[in-house]
Write a protein that holds these residues in place. Structure first.
Motif, mmCIF file in Angstrom:
data_model
loop_
_atom_site.group_PDB
_atom_site.id
_atom_site.type_symbol
_atom_site.label_atom_id
_atom_site.label_comp_id
_atom_site.label_asym_id
_atom_site.label_seq_id
_atom_site.Cartn_x
_atom_site.Cartn_y
_atom_site.Cartn_z
ATOM 1 N N GLU A 146 -8.671 -1.898 -2.228
ATOM 2 C CA GLU A 146 -8.311 -0.800 -2.889
ATOM 3 C C GLU A 146 -9.324 0.685 -2.399
ATOM 4 O O GLU A 146 -8.837 1.335 -2.475
ATOM 5 C CB GLU A 146 -9.422 -1.060 -4.201
ATOM 6 C CG GLU A 146 -8.634 -1.985 -5.214
ATOM 7 C CD GLU A 146 -7.200 -1.896 -5.318
ATOM 8 O OE1 GLU A 146 -6.685 -0.351 -5.625
ATOM 9 O OE2 GLU A 146 -6.107 -2.461 -5.282
ATOM 10 N N SER A 163 -6.215 1.906 -0.540
ATOM 11 C CA SER A 163 -5.435 3.054 -1.256
ATOM 12 C C SER A 163 -6.111 4.214 -2.327
ATOM 13 O O SER A 163 -5.655 4.992 -2.072
ATOM 14 C CB SER A 163 -5.251 1.986 -2.283
ATOM 15 O OG SER A 163 -4.563 2.171 -2.811
ATOM 16 N N LEU A 194 0.975 -1.292 -0.347
ATOM 17 C CA LEU A 194 0.445 0.247 0.223
ATOM 18 C C LEU A 194 1.339 0.981 -0.260
ATOM 19 O O LEU A 194 0.406 1.845 -0.994
ATOM 20 C CB LEU A 194 -1.093 -0.156 1.296
ATOM 21 C CG LEU A 194 -1.930 1.221 1.409
ATOM 22 C CD1 LEU A 194 -3.131 1.417 0.015
ATOM 23 C CD2 LEU A 194 -2.041 1.220 2.545
ATOM 24 N N GLN A 211 2.463 1.721 -3.304
ATOM 25 C CA GLN A 211 1.647 1.926 -4.924
ATOM 26 C C GLN A 211 1.105 3.545 -4.415
ATOM 27 O O GLN A 211 0.913 4.129 -5.389
ATOM 28 C CB GLN A 211 0.395 0.868 -4.060
ATOM 29 C CG GLN A 211 -0.581 1.761 -5.060
ATOM 30 C CD GLN A 211 -1.677 0.412 -4.900
ATOM 31 O OE1 GLN A 211 -1.869 0.181 -4.211
ATOM 32 N NE2 GLN A 211 -2.853 0.535 -6.489
ATOM 33 N N VAL A 212 1.640 4.361 -3.200
ATOM 34 C CA VAL A 212 0.920 5.370 -2.995
ATOM 35 C C VAL A 212 2.301 6.036 -2.396
ATOM 36 O O VAL A 212 2.089 7.369 -3.102
ATOM 37 C CB VAL A 212 -0.592 6.201 -1.907
ATOM 38 C CG1 VAL A 212 0.120 7.275 -1.601
ATOM 39 C CG2 VAL A 212 -1.306 5.289 -1.288
ATOM 40 N N LEU A 252 -5.567 6.793 1.827
ATOM 41 C CA LEU A 252 -4.316 6.985 1.442
ATOM 42 C C LEU A 252 -4.087 8.225 0.379
ATOM 43 O O LEU A 252 -3.288 8.940 0.892
ATOM 44 C CB LEU A 252 -3.406 5.805 2.111
ATOM 45 C CG LEU A 252 -1.815 6.151 1.335
ATOM 46 C CD1 LEU A 252 -2.199 6.985 3.155
ATOM 47 C CD2 LEU A 252 -1.178 5.084 1.771
ATOM 48 N N LEU A 253 -3.920 7.767 -0.748
ATOM 49 C CA LEU A 253 -3.573 8.773 -1.879
ATOM 50 C C LEU A 253 -4.821 9.951 -1.344
ATOM 51 O O LEU A 253 -4.111 10.942 -1.896
ATOM 52 C CB LEU A 253 -4.120 8.083 -3.207
ATOM 53 C CG LEU A 253 -3.950 8.851 -4.685
ATOM 54 C CD1 LEU A 253 -2.395 8.746 -4.762
ATOM 55 C CD2 LEU A 253 -4.742 7.792 -5.375
ATOM 56 N N THR A 301 -2.412 11.540 1.196
ATOM 57 C CA THR A 301 -1.596 12.017 0.698
ATOM 58 C C THR A 301 -1.506 13.166 0.054
ATOM 59 O O THR A 301 -0.349 14.439 0.080
ATOM 60 C CB THR A 301 -0.693 10.531 -0.062
ATOM 61 O OG1 THR A 301 -0.421 9.598 1.437
ATOM 62 C CG2 THR A 301 0.194 11.610 -0.054
ATOM 63 N N ARG A 302 -2.265 13.177 -1.162
ATOM 64 C CA ARG A 302 -2.069 14.713 -2.147
ATOM 65 C C ARG A 302 -2.649 15.117 -1.088
ATOM 66 O O ARG A 302 -2.015 16.083 -1.590
ATOM 67 C CB ARG A 302 -3.332 14.606 -2.709
ATOM 68 C CG ARG A 302 -2.559 12.886 -4.007
ATOM 69 C CD ARG A 302 -3.693 12.886 -5.128
ATOM 70 N NE ARG A 302 -2.853 12.070 -6.383
ATOM 71 C CZ ARG A 302 -2.655 11.930 -7.079
ATOM 72 N NH1 ARG A 302 -4.611 11.812 -7.905
ATOM 73 N NH2 ARG A 302 -2.756 11.043 -8.414
#
Length: 147
Positions: free
Chosen positions: A41, A44, A6, A9-10, A47-48, A51-52
């Motif tokens: 997913e 995910s 994970l 991926q991010v 988290l994306l 994070t952004r």
């Protein structure tokens, strides 16, 4: 997927994933029979999103408030709120730049005072020979403010 997958991926560290779980930005994942964290997913995507938003300079509290609006499906509402937060961040940046310009001017003043006279053979008791008094207190918080 496991935490390392994970995170990769991010594009964050596994410690970041664990931190976001601890503070509630990510929910605790299910566990495999052997006790490993097991992400899907949805995790995910969340988290994306987190994070952004953090990379844009939003605080964890701001991101948390966005998560309630977004919830993985309310893109228009989240985009509108992100726009508002960007406007707030821009205003904060302008304010910080003004503070830094003021601080730079104060430092120029102190440097000019140091250059105005030769230092004495020994330090004065008031230390104005090496650390002149500045025109006013410098109140400058270099850590980003939570809003």
């Amino acid at each position: 997927m496991r935490i390392s997958e994970l995170a990769e991926q991010v594009g964050v560290a596994t410690s970041t994933v664990r931190y976001y779980e601890r503070i509630g930005l990510l929910s605790g994942p299910s566990r495999t029979a052997s006790g490993y964290r097991d992400y899907d997913e949805d995790d995910s995507a969340r988290l994306l999103f987190v994070t952004r938003a953090r990379r844009m300079g939003l605080s964890c509290d701001q991101v948390s408030s966005l998560l309630g609006i977004w919830a993985g499906s309310h893109c228009a509402n989240a985009a509108e709120r992100v726009g508002q937060l960007i406007d707030e961040k821009q205003a904060e940046i302008v304010e910080r730049i003004e503070e830094l310009h003021g601080f730079a001017a104060q430092l120029d003043s102190v440097r000019d005072a140091l250059r105005a006279s030769s230092p004495p053979d020994g330090c004065r008791t008031d230390l104005t020979c090496c650390v002149p008094e500045s025109p006013g207190p410098v109140v400058l918080d270099l850590v980003p403010r939570a809003r």
